[in-house]
Design a protein around this motif. Structure first.
Motif, PDB file in Angstrom:
ATOM      1  N   ALA B 271       0.545  -1.448  -0.036  1.00 56.05           N
ATOM      2  CA  ALA B 271       0.251  -0.185   0.064  1.00 56.05           C
ATOM      3  C   ALA B 271       1.090   1.552   0.214  1.00 56.05           C
ATOM      4  CB  ALA B 271      -0.629  -0.091   1.102  1.00 56.05           C
ATOM      5  N   ILE B 272       0.659   2.227  -0.664  1.00 58.54           N
ATOM      6  CA  ILE B 272       1.569   3.965  -1.208  1.00 58.54           C
ATOM      7  C   ILE B 272      -0.056   4.409   0.321  1.00 58.54           C
ATOM      8  CG2 ILE B 272       1.513   5.932  -2.238  1.00 58.54           C
ATOM      9  CD1 ILE B 272       2.705   3.391  -3.818  1.00 58.54           C
ATOM     10  N   VAL B 273       1.184   5.098   1.078  1.00 61.82           N
ATOM     11  CA  VAL B 273       0.193   6.237   1.558  1.00 61.82           C
ATOM     12  C   VAL B 273       1.028   7.700   1.261  1.00 61.82           C
ATOM     13  CG1 VAL B 273      -0.220   7.399   4.361  1.00 61.82           C
ATOM     14  CG2 VAL B 273      -0.384   5.034   3.924  1.00 61.82           C
ATOM     15  N   ALA B 351     -12.946   3.528   3.342  1.00 59.62           N
ATOM     16  CA  ALA B 351     -13.002   3.048   5.415  1.00 59.62           C
ATOM     17  C   ALA B 351     -11.260   3.966   5.956  1.00 59.62           C
ATOM     18  CB  ALA B 351     -12.469   1.843   5.448  1.00 59.62           C
ATOM     19  N   VAL B 352     -12.270   4.216   6.616  1.00 60.63           N
ATOM     20  CA  VAL B 352     -11.050   5.256   7.736  1.00 60.63           C
ATOM     21  C   VAL B 352     -10.721   4.757   8.862  1.00 60.63           C
ATOM     22  CG1 VAL B 352     -10.373   7.925   9.038  1.00 60.63           C
ATOM     23  CG2 VAL B 352     -11.768   7.691   6.817  1.00 60.63           C
ATOM     24  N   ALA B 410      -7.151  -0.801   5.621  1.00 58.95           N
ATOM     25  CA  ALA B 410      -7.008   0.353   5.924  1.00 58.95           C
ATOM     26  C   ALA B 410      -6.100   0.318   8.186  1.00 58.95           C
ATOM     27  CB  ALA B 410      -8.366   1.173   6.007  1.00 58.95           C
ATOM     28  N   GLY B 411      -7.114  -1.203   8.127  1.00 57.12           N
ATOM     29  CA  GLY B 411      -6.612  -1.627   9.831  1.00 57.12           C
ATOM     30  C   GLY B 411      -5.334  -1.661   9.381  1.00 57.12           C
ATOM     31  N   LEU B 412      -4.957  -2.449   8.639  1.00 56.44           N
ATOM     32  CA  LEU B 412      -3.684  -3.012   8.828  1.00 56.44           C
ATOM     33  C   LEU B 412      -2.515  -1.306   8.496  1.00 56.44           C
ATOM     34  CD1 LEU B 412      -3.436  -6.369   6.674  1.00 56.44           C
ATOM     35  CD2 LEU B 412      -2.739  -6.497   8.780  1.00 56.44           C
ATOM     36  N   ARG B 423      -7.116   7.284   5.476  1.00 51.74           N
ATOM     37  CA  ARG B 423      -8.229   6.644   4.967  1.00 51.74           C
ATOM     38  C   ARG B 423      -7.882   6.299   3.515  1.00 51.74           C
ATOM     39  NH1 ARG B 423     -10.546   9.245  -0.446  1.00 51.74           N
ATOM     40  NH2 ARG B 423     -12.806   9.315  -0.218  1.00 51.74           N
ATOM     41  N   LEU B 424      -8.490   5.075   3.334  1.00 48.60           N
ATOM     42  CA  LEU B 424      -8.408   4.356   2.223  1.00 48.60           C
ATOM     43  C   LEU B 424      -9.487   3.773   1.065  1.00 48.60           C
ATOM     44  CD1 LEU B 424      -6.884   2.233   0.437  1.00 48.60           C
ATOM     45  CD2 LEU B 424      -7.501  -0.201   2.093  1.00 48.60           C
ATOM     46  N   GLN B 425      -9.576   4.664  -0.076  1.00 49.87           N
ATOM     47  CA  GLN B 425     -10.391   4.030  -1.543  1.00 49.87           C
ATOM     48  C   GLN B 425      -9.636   2.938  -1.951  1.00 49.87           C
ATOM     49  OE1 GLN B 425     -12.621   6.916  -2.690  1.00 49.87           O
ATOM     50  NE2 GLN B 425     -14.368   6.037  -2.874  1.00 49.87           N
ATOM     51  N   TRP B 426     -11.085   2.204  -2.139  1.00 48.09           N
ATOM     52  CA  TRP B 426     -10.346   1.120  -3.617  1.00 48.09           C
ATOM     53  C   TRP B 426     -10.438   1.779  -4.676  1.00 48.09           C
ATOM     54  CZ3 TRP B 426     -12.310  -4.756  -3.264  1.00 48.09           C
ATOM     55  CH2 TRP B 426     -11.281  -5.700  -1.939  1.00 48.09           C
TER      56      TRP B 426
END
Ligand code: FES
Ligand code: FES
Lengths: 157, 750
Positions: B271-273, B351-352, B410-412, B423-426
């Motif tokens: 994942a990229i943040v 999800a946030v 998002a939790g991971l 905040r992650l959105q697919w």
């Protein structure tokens, strides 16, 4: 890069890369919720805003192409206590289920009504063709638009 | 939405409110949420109704403060189905107070009763019934307290609808005053008097939905709209669909992209943040330029859903009856199928998540926040009481879409960024590629009528995977098999009758002779699947209603008369008659090669809402394109809480079911799904919606609530196929009934 952007009658200076889609500028820089990410591909209309009065996909509109044209989002039509006639018609028809598509629906319909205040049923349906609704709220959306357009219900599809 | 973000955060840190609510532990119990997800909380009071069975303490549901303001909790979530408003109406009615005086909290593992999943059209049955009876209990206690205070008998008092109890002599006691003398930390009784339908003030009214104004004006209405201070944006980097893996994602290049803050890597999970959302997307695109390999099971191949019939299966006897030898005059044999469907949410899952002081708070649009807080805790390695999941609305999901996976991911990610909300959105293509699809299915039927035109034999088989692969442990998330150490995939299990799974509605409500109905449950999943609105009921009703039309035709009987001759349930008969009367069935035009009419009926799960559909179509013979001129529906959902809400759900179900039946098909090649956008997975658009849809509600005043959210799915697709058969004389058995298929069939029919 900084850009001057007129959104809902207010001018903003935004700092973003030139090719940033307008959608992310409106949501991310200006904190607006109306335009939604649905596909990013110009296929669903969830991100629809008015640009210079026309309905456009904000997900496919690079910031640099906006120029001096005025941007309008659903926030610019009216708020909870000051809905414009089209928003009010959506409320009166209870034209939403999840509602995720609805801001885009309102913006596309508003662009039609601005240009043609009394479209026919066929004109409404064909104008709304680009916008998807997965909940199947279509009949209510059409009724809401008809209310404002003063098209009699049941006029031939 | 429960409350503005700030309020939610305040509550989160406050703690007092959390403690004030009585909570019961969850152990093995009965089928809340329609049997989907985990076992649900334990039944402790079988004598009570709805979710009071599992949570009988009144203060778990309702509290009234000294000012007479009520706080009400429900474990069911607003999914766009309007349940928040309907439940509010129910509790306001039974408390006999204005809805505006009620603060309503829904589906929050830190604050509300565990009511299992918001699924299976169970929310009115589970939560509506609980709130109605809890409200009635509280109203009874308030009247009792007022009686004591005024020193007069209870029978001389009544509630006024505005938060007061009035005596015949004109004296009034406010709910606040009465509540002060009362503890609601008591268990409900089974016989608290309910308000009578004749005196309803709030229920059975077209009360406007409380969530709609924000949705029309750009308010903060969705999890996608949350903006917590310091929040960062994440995107996951993945192969094109479930069961694939990128061979060489360009992590180095992604790291150099503007705004990138972190690259999260754990096994194959990447994942990229980034600081801004668009930056995260651009970096994701760069990282994703890579080949991929197939890692998952073989896709179904050219056989499509019929592939299921050649996989190992477990046979479940659904129903068998022996009515002695019966003569058969005419027999119908057929095999029907539907392909894999996408849930097709307009908003990709989001999800946030926020790790703060060792506790993980997640805002999710999952239908199953209670299962999720345990499963996510297991996934991220926290104790369940350190994970709180707060349901926050999103685009409609219609079942188990990507919401749960996106939340777990998002939790991971948040676990790696203590103190920073993520905040992650697919992306659109990730939602299509990775969500669990609705199951492809196959049925086979052989049925015959005797000289009396009654069904003499009914042999029915259905093949399906489990429709219930919702995560009850960490292994239920796709990411659980990507991380190291991972979790083994959750073992699929079918939902047993009476709710049913692939066999949902395979057992007829009609009365047939000599039934033999079997469910071939197939554990191996060629495509990742789980719950989609109505589960197996869609194809089972499609098949049953097709067979009825064919047998009616063979016997020379009108399809409506044939159905009525096999139906003893009065409410079912009433619904069929109402829909067909409104439609003008007896005077309908008869199939003429182009135009035609069809009807169908089902009672969802044989225990939910009754729904009958009649519709008229026209086929353009040159192209096979179908125009739907008009649709009439009748529905009996028991006591309606909000009739317009029921209508909205049925109208939506009709359109969605037409879309499934005509257009939808999740395509694939040998290594991946090939439906990845609205071009490759088209759904119904404005030019194809019916000319009109009229929904008639059969009111069953005072009868138990029956969930209506899924009732139209089966009957609509079935009525459409029956109308095509009427119009063109061809029976189409394999959905989707695309123009090409319709045209080919008409051509073959000469
Ligand atoms: S998000 Fe712009 S068209 Fe779908
Ligand atoms: S109302 Fe849900 S997508 Fe349109």
């Amino acid at each position: 890069m900084t850009f001057e952007l007129t959104v809902n009658d207010k001018t903003h200076i935004v700092d973003a890369e030139a090719e940033t889609p307008l959608l992310y500028v409106l949501r991310g820089e200006l904190g607006l919720n109306g335009p939604k990410y649905g596909c990013g591909l110009g296929q669903c209309g969830a991100c629809t805003v008015q640009l210079g009065g026309k309905a456009v996909y904000s997900c496919l509109t690079p910031l640099i192409t906006v120029g001096e044209r005025e941007v309008r989002t659903v926030e610019g039509l009216g708020g909870v206590d000051s809905m414009n006639p089209l928003q009010q018609a959506f409320a009166d028809e209870q034209a939403a289920q999840c509602g995720y598509c609805i801001a885009g629906m309102i913006m596309r319909a508003q662009a039609l009504l601005d240009e043609n205040p009394h479209p026919t049923e066929a004109e409404i349906r064909s104008h709304m063709q680009p916008n998807l609704c997965r909940c199947g709220t279509h009949m209510r959306i059409l009724r809401a638009i008809r209310r404002v357009a003063a098209v009699p219900a049941g006029a031939a599809a | 939405m429960n409350a503005p973000v700030l309020d939610r955060r305040k509550v989160l840190s406050g703690g007092a409110l959390v403690v004030a609510f009585a909570m019961t532990s969850r152990l093995l119990g009965d089928a809340v949420g329609g049997g989907e997800g985990g076992a649900g909380p334990k039944v402790v009071r079988p004598d009570l109704e709805g979710s009071l069975k599992t949570d009988p303490w009144l203060d778990a549901w309702i509290r009234i403060d000294a000012e007479g303001q009520a706080t009400v909790c429900s474990g069911k979530a607003e999914l766009g189905q309007g349940i928040r408003t309907a439940l509010l109406q129910v509790v306001a009615e039974e408390l006999d107070m204005p809805p505006a005086a009620i603060t309503f909290i829904t589906a929050d593992t830190g604050r509300t009763p565990d009511e299992g999943l918001t699924a299976g059209s169970h929310s009115m049955q589970d939560s509506g019934t609980a709130l109605a009876n809890a409200g009635a209990n509280v109203r009874m206690l308030l009247i009792g307290a007022a009686a004591k205070r005024l020193g007069i008998p209870v029978r001389e008092l009544d509630t006024t609808g505005d938060g007061h109890i009035a005596a015949r002599d004109g004296r009034r006691v406010s709910y606040g005053e009465a509540a002060r003398a009362l503890s609601l930390h008591v268990e409900a009784v089974a016989d608290a008097p309910r308000r009578s339908p004749q005196s309803y003030r709030t229920m059975n009214r077209d009360f406007r939905r409380v969530d709609i104004p924000a949705k029309l004006t750009g308010g903060e209405a969705y999890v996608q709209d949350m903006r917590l201070p310091g929040m960062v944006h994440a995107r996951v980097v993945r192969g094109p669909s479930y069961g694939t893996r990128l061979t060489a994602p360009d992590i180095a290049a992604a790291r150099k992209m503007p705004g990138v803050l972190r690259i999260i890597q754990n096994g194959q999970f990447l994942a990229i943040v980034a600081r801004k959302e668009w930056q995260a997307i651009q970096a994701m695109r760069v990282a994703q330029t890579s080949d991929y390999v197939k890692t998952g099971p073989d896709l179904p191949g050219e056989q499509g859903p019929r592939r299921l019939q050649s996989l190992a299966s477990r046979e479940i006897i659904v129903e068998q009856s022996d009515d002695g030898p019966k003569a058969s005059t005419r027999t119908f044999k057929g095999s029907f199928s539907r392909p894999w469907y996408s849930h097709g949410s307009i908003g990709p899952s989001c999800a946030v998540a926020h790790l703060h002081g060792g506790e993980l708070t997640i805002w999710s649009h999952s239908q199953g926040v209670f299962d999720m807080h345990r499963a996510t805790a297991e996934l991220v390695g926290l104790a369940p009481d350190k994970v709180r999941v707060i349901h926050t609305p999103s685009a409609g999901c219609y079942g188990h879409n990507g919401a749960d996976d996106a939340t777990a991911e998002a939790g991971l990610i948040a676990m790696q960024l203590p103190g920073v909300p993520v905040r992650l959105q697919w992306m659109r293509e990730q939602e299509f590629g990775w969500e669990p699809c609705g199951c492809g299915m196959v049925t086979q039927i052989e049925a015959s009528i005797g000289p009396d035109n009654k069904i003499a034999h009914w042999k029915y088989e259905v093949w399906s995977n489990s429709h219930n692969n919702r995560a009850v442990g960490a292994g239920g998330y796709a990411v659980a098999q990507e991380i190291v150490p991972g979790f083994p995939m959750q073992v699929p299990a079918p939902i047993p009758m009476p709710e049913g799974d692939g066999d949902r509605n395979a057992n007829p409500l009609y009365v047939f002779n000599n039934m033999d109905i079997r469910y071939h449950f197939v554990p191996e999943m060629p495509m990742r699947v789980s719950a989609l609105r109505s589960l197996g009921a869609h194809l089972n009703i499609f098949t049953m209603e097709a067979a009825l039309d064919e047998l009616a035709k063979a016997g020379g009987v009108d399809p409506l008369a044939f159905r009525l001759a096999h139906m003893q349930d009065e409410r079912a008969r009433a619904v069929m008659l109402r829909a067909t009367d409104a439609f003008g069935w007896s005077k309908r035009l008869r199939g003429d090669g182009r135009r035609g009419c069809g009807m169908a009926f089902a009672r969802y799960k044989n225990r939910g809402a009754y729904c009958a559909i009649a519709l008229e179509i026209e086929i353009e013979r040159e192209t096979g394109a179908i125009t739907i001129h008009r649709v009439n529906a009748a529905v009996d959902a028991g006591q309606p809480a909000n009739p317009n809400g029921i209508r909205n759900q049925i109208e939506g179900g009709i359109i969605q079911s037409l879309s499934w039946a005509i257009h939808e098909d999740m395509t694939y090649d040998t290594s991946k799904r090939t439906g990845f956008d609205w071009g490759t997975y088209p759904i119904l658009r404005f030019d194809q919606v019916p000319g009109s849809i009229d929904v008639d509600i059969v009111e069953s005043a005072g009868l138990p609530f029956l969930g209506a959210g899924e009732a139209a799915q089966g009957p609509t697709s079935a009525a459409l196929a029956n109308a095509i058969a009427d119009a063109a004389g061809v029976r189409l058995c394999d959905m989707p009934l695309t123009p090409a298929k319709v045209k080919a069939a008409i051509g073959n029919a000469g």
